[in-house]
Design an enzyme around this catalytic site. Structure first.
Site, PDB file in Angstrom:
ATOM      1  N   GLU A   1     -52.127 -15.701 -10.354  1.00 16.59           N
ATOM      2  CA  GLU A   1     -53.121 -16.318  -9.477  1.00 16.59           C
ATOM      3  C   GLU A   1     -54.378 -15.453  -9.376  1.00 16.59           C
ATOM      4  OE1 GLU A   1     -52.795 -19.271  -8.649  1.00 16.59           O
ATOM      5  OE2 GLU A   1     -50.681 -19.503  -9.144  1.00 16.59           O
TER       6      GLU A   1
ATOM      7  N   PRO B   1     -56.677 -46.976  -6.899  1.00 17.58           N
ATOM      8  CA  PRO B   1     -55.869 -47.270  -5.705  1.00 17.58           C
ATOM      9  C   PRO B   1     -56.379 -46.541  -4.471  1.00 17.58           C
ATOM     10  CG  PRO B   1     -54.463 -46.716  -7.582  1.00 17.58           C
ATOM     11  CD  PRO B   1     -55.866 -46.399  -7.983  1.00 17.58           C
TER      12      PRO B   1
END
Length: 695
Positions: free
Chosen positions: A469, A247
């Site tokens: 993180e 798409p």
């Protein structure tokens, strides 16, 4: 033979004129039937007029219990002097256009009582020696027009409502082929026709990138414009071309460019336009569509999202029932290449689910060409940026190369959205031009979601997120084949409490070592929690989902497991959606191999972080203070990666995020959504070209 000149047709009789004429006639009849009703007075007013000898005639209407008074117009001045409200009463002229109605009217009491009143009035006039006698007449009146109108009113409303509904169901008065026939035109085609490029202003110049796909469709357009150079060599134009791709890559845009360039009638519609609640409508619309196209040949038919009617037959859930979609597909197959001729009509279609289309639809002679419209590469993204940046007011010396390098995995639609988002951000900041930082903020907004600085997070949670993180950043920096880090943040965005973004290489194939390094880097967050706190949390959900899909793809699709060997259970046709193509013993072996692969990489991540624990702590503390760190901060803590090339250093001091999406490798796990076998290696390559990771 000379062609006849196309003379403009004279406008036909408009049926709405009949409605107008009927309305005027009804209005005139109402005026003539009502006549002049005069001014309403009371019975006492009438007696006063009669006693003064001013009444010329009295007409008593028996069936309505009313009376009409006609005055002597030669004594109109005497009438005006009787009452102030009669001062404006005018004398009627004796002309053909004079009012024929009464001057006054009033409601009478019941017949017997009013007859007595008239008798008493006449006796009173006689006693006073009046020189005239009150002239009275009796009438029975019927308003036939009102009676007929009252009977016809309800049927007329029902008829007009029926006509209105039939026109709506047929597409309206101006709804193309379906408009004039009402309910009987429901089987007509709903295609929008563009005559010789009119109605669309898009050309091939507006389509950036997609050079291979453009070349294919340009050849079709060239054949329609210059057929002789092909027919002289015995060549035939392809009957159909199928645009296939993810798409947002520009399939429909290519079709619009063909409509603008071909200079032949272009019929455009969607696959869902054939689907209707009535049986047989889909096949009827296919027949009507091709009939119209043949009448205007040479012409082009474009069917967008053809998978709505082109799915493989025999796979529907309602076995044994009459499937309207299959009937529509059968008719489409016959029209495209059946017993009859279909010369001069070219079929274009677009879909992002080519794997579910029927094999009869895909064969040569129907769709001769399958044009794959892939995600744009670095150079194509630059061209797409140049197209979408034209209407935007930019600051001077904006580096388009920089923007194209920071958006791996972006489709053309994504880039258009990015440019628009950057302009909105600049307008929000009341800038006069869109700057580089606005584009970087737009990438942050699209990739990570809306920033939520006010989200309530406890001190312990924030510390856990920071070390999580930092674990990702540390492992990715110290692994050779992991993608280089761009930015780490613990500011919540969208559904993520923290995120780390990377800038992967745009490579076509991926090795086992590269996949394992990526897997180890993804597990670095959970490993850091285990090392620093001695416990793990649910914050690694997206990491675990990613590595699990990667591991199963490596073992069961790409044959990268030594125990299973060079075997792939990849099903490009989606025929094994409900069954496993291997035994229970092999399924157990696959599960064991996947589990072993993931645990090995987890232990590897723990080892790396343990050896560099001091640097991990320093990086996490800097994250807790600044909330966002960049590549330069990691260079200060860890030093340069010796395997990095100089030209790969794309980011200096600017905060940049790159697109975060599930890699094509992970998508291959869903067998229904896969492409063909020939694309396997390209799919593996796109694993690394998808941008970073979010937690």
């Amino acid at each position: 033979m000379a062609k006849k000149k196309n003379t403009p047709q004279k406008g036909g009789f408009n049926f709405y004129w009949i409605y107008g004429i009927v309305a005027v006639v009804i209005f005139m009849l109402m005026l003539t039937s009502s006549g002049g009703t005069g001014k309403k007075i009371s019975e006492n007013d009438f007696k006063q007029l009669a006693e003064n000898g001013l009444v010329k005639k009295l007409i008593i209407i028996s069936n309505t219990e009313s009376a009409e008074v006609y005055l002597k117009h030669d004594k109109i001045e005497d009438v005006r002097n009787l009452k102030t409200e009669w001062k404006n009463l005018k004398k009627q002229k004796d002309t053909p256009f004079a009012q024929s109605g009464p001057d006054f009217y009033f409601q009478t009491p019941p017949r017997e009582s009013f007859d007595n009143t008239i008798k008493d009035l006449k006796v009173s006039l006689a006693e006073k020696g009046a020189d005239y006698e009150l002239n009275t007449e009796y009438e029975v009146r019927h308003d036939y027009f009102s009676e007929v109108l009252s009977w016809l009113f309800l049927p007329a409303i029902l008829i007009f409502f029926w006509i209105f509904m039939m026109r709506r169901m047929g597409g309206g008065a101006g709804g193309g082929a379906g408009g004039a026939g009402g309910i009987f035109s429901i089987g007509k085609s709903k295609a929008t026709v563009f005559e010789k490029g009119k109605g669309t202003n898009i050309t091939f110049k507006d389509v950036a990138g997609l050079e291979g796909a453009k070349e294919e469709v340009e050849e079709i357009v060239d054949f329609l414009k210059h057929p002789k150079k092909y027919t002289d060599l015995g060549a035939k134009i392809p009957k159909g071309a199928l645009l296939v791709g993810p798409p947002g890559t520009g399939k429909t845009l290519l079709a619009k460019a063909v409509a603008g360039e071909a200079q032949v009638p272009f019929f455009s519609l969607s696959g869902s336009d054939f689907v209707e609640m009535f049986v047989g409508v889909g096949a009827s619309r296919v027949r009507d569509l091709f009939k119209q196209a043949k009448e205007k040949a040479p012409s082009i038919i474009f069917i967008d999202e053809i998978d709505a009617i082109g799915r493989a037959r025999g796979k529907n859930a309602n076995m044994g029932s009459n499937d309207e979609r299959e009937n529509t597909l059968n008719q489409l197959l016959t029209e495209m290449d059946g017993f009859g001729t279909n010369s001069g009509v070219i079929i274009l279609a677009a879909t992002n689910r080519a794997d579910v289309l029927d094999s009869a639809l895909m064969r040569a002679g129907r769709f001769d060409r399958q044009i794959y419209v892939d995600m744009p590469d670095l150079n194509e993204r630059k061209e797409i940026f140049q197209v979408h940046l034209k209407p935007i007011k930019l600051e001077k010396e904006l580096d388009v190369d920089f923007l194209s390098r920071q958006t791996p995995g972006f489709s053309g639609a994504d880039i258009a959205n990015l440019c628009n988002e950057a302009a909105l951000i600049a307008a929000r900041k009341k800038k006069k031009a869109v700057s580089k930082q606005d584009f970087l903020d737009a990438v942050d907004r699209i990739v990570g979601g809306l920033e939520k600085k006010n989200k309530i997070i406890t001190k312990e949670e924030k510390q856990t997120i920071a070390y999580h993180e930092a674990g990702h950043a540390t492992t990715s920096w110290l692994l050779e084949h992991a993608s280089p880090l761009v930015k780490v943040t613990i500011v919540p965005r969208g559904k993520s409490l923290g995120a780390a973004w990377y800038l992967p290489e745009e490579r076509q194939i991926t090795t086992t070592e590269q996949l394992l390094d990526e897997m180890c880097s993804a597990l670095g967050g959970r490993a850091a929690e285990q090392i620093m706190f001695g416990k793990i949390s649910t914050g690694a959900l997206s990491d675990l989902e990613k590595v699990t899909k990667q591991a199963y793809a490596m073992v069961s699709i790409y044959g990268l497991s030594e125990k299973l060997g060079n075997i792939s259970y990849y099903d490009s046709q989606g025929n094994q959606s409900f069954t496993k193509p291997y035994s229970e013993e092999r399924a157990r072996l696959i599960d064991e191999e996947v589990s072993l692969m993931i645990e090995n990489q987890y232990r590897r991540a723990v080892k790396i972080l343990t050896e560099n624990k001091d640097k991990l702590i320093k990086l996490a503390e800097e994250l807790l203070v600044n909330e966002v760190i960049f590549k330069d901060n990691l260079i200060q803590i860890f030093g340069k990666r010796f395997w990095d090339k100089e030209e790969e250093t794309l980011i200096h001091a600017d905060p940049v995020e790159v697109k975060d999406e599930i890699s094509e490798l992970e998508k291959d796990i869903n067998l229904d959504d896969t492409e063909t076998d020939s694309k396997d290696q390209d799919t593996a390559g796109s694993t690394e070209s998808a941008s970073g990771k979010k937690d």
